[in-house]
Write an enzyme that holds these catalytic residues in place. Structure first.
Site, PDB file in Angstrom:
ATOM      1  N   CYS A 154      16.829 -25.319  21.061  1.00  0.00           N
ATOM      2  CA  CYS A 154      15.498 -25.411  20.463  1.00  0.00           C
ATOM      3  C   CYS A 154      14.686 -24.144  20.742  1.00  0.00           C
ATOM      4  CB  CYS A 154      14.758 -26.608  21.036  1.00  0.00           C
ATOM      5  SG  CYS A 154      15.235 -28.155  20.265  1.00  0.00           S
ATOM      6  N   ASP A 173       9.744 -32.127  28.676  1.00  0.00           N
ATOM      7  CA  ASP A 173      10.208 -32.825  27.462  1.00  0.00           C
ATOM      8  C   ASP A 173       9.331 -34.015  27.090  1.00  0.00           C
ATOM      9  OD1 ASP A 173      12.609 -31.238  27.148  1.00  0.00           O
ATOM     10  OD2 ASP A 173      13.308 -32.224  28.963  1.00  0.00           O
ATOM     11  N   ARG A 191      22.015 -25.048  23.441  1.00  0.00           N
ATOM     12  CA  ARG A 191      21.831 -24.500  24.779  1.00  0.00           C
ATOM     13  C   ARG A 191      22.962 -24.921  25.728  1.00  0.00           C
ATOM     14  NH1 ARG A 191      19.090 -20.514  27.494  1.00  0.00           N
ATOM     15  NH2 ARG A 191      18.719 -21.142  29.621  1.00  0.00           N
ATOM     16  N   LYS A 229      21.140 -37.701  26.661  1.00  0.00           N
ATOM     17  CA  LYS A 229      21.675 -36.495  25.994  1.00  0.00           C
ATOM     18  C   LYS A 229      21.993 -35.409  27.016  1.00  0.00           C
ATOM     19  CE  LYS A 229      18.684 -33.378  24.022  1.00  0.00           C
ATOM     20  NZ  LYS A 229      18.824 -31.994  24.452  1.00  0.00           N
ATOM     21  N   ASN A 230      21.028 -35.130  27.906  1.00  0.00           N
ATOM     22  CA  ASN A 230      21.185 -33.960  28.772  1.00  0.00           C
ATOM     23  C   ASN A 230      22.152 -34.173  29.938  1.00  0.00           C
ATOM     24  OD1 ASN A 230      19.634 -32.470  27.084  1.00  0.00           O
ATOM     25  ND2 ASN A 230      17.737 -32.655  28.276  1.00  0.00           N
ATOM     26  N   VAL A 245      18.087 -26.386  35.206  1.00  0.00           N
ATOM     27  CA  VAL A 245      18.968 -27.542  35.053  1.00  0.00           C
ATOM     28  C   VAL A 245      20.388 -27.097  34.685  1.00  0.00           C
ATOM     29  CG1 VAL A 245      19.402 -29.584  33.592  1.00  0.00           C
ATOM     30  CG2 VAL A 245      17.093 -29.113  34.430  1.00  0.00           C
TER      31      VAL A 245
END
Ligand code: EPU
Length: 416
Positions: free
Chosen positions: A116, A303, A92, A22-23, A163
């Site tokens: 989140c 995470d 985000r 995902k990221n 990040v």
């Protein structure tokens, strides 16, 4: 509100395949704003956050087609550099459009991004980096307006090893035919792989510790790329097998990006074996307690701390989890206490958990993505039935969660 109904105690077995990260996927989509022409990215997870990021891309004028985890992107017709409106405040990663739009149009309007609710999540590192490079910033209502003419400096240092700020700045600079240095960067695997893709597009980015040197290119082009597997999803399913006493196989497992958390699990005596990109996990009823502290990569990932609370629940003895990255990421403990977890939050950031007692089914609220998956796993290891409210939060980051868990034997269904 959507809910998951889970009946605990079912033995897990079988094979589960990890989806794309995902990221990383969330950042490759904005990169298309800088790439000349169309290209294809494989292994993109079909999750709600990706759908939102794609909607933003479309709203800016970009074109995409997405099916079977293959994404076709074409940013040629992007004609807007204003991210105002509702979509960007939903996640985000929308902040990462700032760098690419500023690079291409020399101005961008962005709202404070959503995401989140795990703490303050400021954007000062992003903004300071653009200002240090020479951008001007105005705050108007709820929006930030950035404009750029000339470089004030070509060597900067980020305030935090963030990040998204690292990705934002690297993508911004990759669009200029010039050389730059960025210090104090994040070096998470998703950042590394994004850099690989940016380099394949024609930039030259090199990493030395936390310092990146960048030679940009105003003619960036890509044909076909594939992103890495999602290490956080992989860890979540590994914990699912361990805490339910299951036996199974996880394929597409990115163990090379998970050294620290896998070492911790091994020390707890979790029973698993890795060969190439496959992990096999075997039942083991006796786990040892642990102490972890989260931190930027290669430290223990923030995470992955919430699933560790379930290893702690099963282990014999007292474990400790210390969250150092975000102020508000232990809220799930209150929910787990409703299921009988013996835990004490010592100072907002540290929790001590005494393991060994079986959890009981309860009605619980998923507060954010990672606490949401943790509650599902808790319900799977508990006796009886649980209801997990706010199911849609988990859809933001876990592809086909009900299908994947059902395939390995979990008793889970979704209710509207
Ligand atoms: N920070 C600042 N100022 C900033 C940016 C960050 O002080 O301008 C601080 C944060 O408060 C935090 C630390 O720097 O203490 C690291 O935050 P970072 O910016 O790295 O987090 P992020 O980029 O917003 C990404 C992931 C998160 C993941 C963190 C840490 C994305 C879209 N999100 O967030 O993923 O927890 O890095 O690895 O890439 C998730 O997937 O559930 C998730 C929350």
């Amino acid at each position: 509100m959507e809910r998951f109904e889970v009946t605990g105690g079912a033995p897990l077995s079988g094979e589960i395949k990890i989806s794309g990260a995902k990221n990383e996927a969330l950042k490759v989509i904005p990169f298309a704003v800088l790439v000349k022409g169309a290209f294809v990215i494989k292994n993109i997870p079909d999750i709600a956050d990706i759908r939102t990021q794609l909607e933003i891309f479309k709203d800016l004028g970009g074109k995409y087609e997405f099916s079977g985890n293959i994404l076709h992107l074409d940013g040629a017709n992007v004609n807007k550099s204003n991210l105002g409106g509702g979509l960007a405040t939903k996640l985000r990663a929308s902040i990462v459009y700032a760098g690419v739009l500023l690079s291409r149009f020399k101005s961008v309007t962005i709202p404070f991004p959503g995401g989140c609710a795990i703490g303050r999540r400021p954007i000062d590192t992003h903004m300071q980096a653009f200002l240090d490079l020479g951008a001007k910033q105005i705050k108007e209502n709820d929006n930030y307006i950035l404009s750029f003419k000339n470089f004030k400096s070509k060597s900067i240092s980020l305030l935090e090893q963030s990040v998204t700020a690292t990705e934002n700045v690297l993508m911004f600079l990759s669009g200029f035919d010039d050389e730059f240095v960025v210090k104090n960067c994040a070096i998470e695997p998703e950042v590394d792989d994004l850099v690989r893709i940016i380099n394949n597009a024609g930039a030259k980015i090199k990493k030395n510790g936390r310092t990146f040197t960048i030679r940009g290119n105003c003619e960036l082009r890509l044909s076909e790329e594939e992103i890495i597997p999602d290490r956080i999803e992989a860890f979540s399913y590994l914990v699912a097998f361990i805490v339910t006493g299951g036996n199974g196989t996880i394929t597409n497992f990115p163990s090379r990006h998970m050294k620290h958390p896998l070492q911790v699990l091994k020390k707890c005596k979790a029973n698993f074996q890795i060969s190439q990109n496959k992990l096999e996990v075997f039942e083991n009823d006796f786990l040892d307690p642990f102490r972890i502290k989260t931190g930027p990569y290669p430290d223990f990932p923030t995470d992955m701390q919430s699933p560790m609370s379930l290893i702690a629940a099963k282990a014999q003895g007292k474990s400790q989890i210390k969250e150092t990255m975000f102020e508000n990421r232990l809220g799930y403990i209150t929910q787990l206490k409703k299921m009988g977890l013996q835990a004490r939050i010592k100072n907002r950031q540290t929790v001590e958990i005494v393991g060994g007692n079986k959890l009981k089914g309860a009605e619980i609220d998923s507060l954010d993505l990672r606490s949401g998956i943790t509650l599902i796993l808790a319900a799977m290891m508990a006796s009886g039935k649980s209801t997990i409210n706010n199911a849609q939060i988990i859809d933001r980051g876990y592809e086909n969660i009900v299908g994947k868990l059902t395939k390995i034997g979990a008793l889970i269904k979704r209710n509207d």
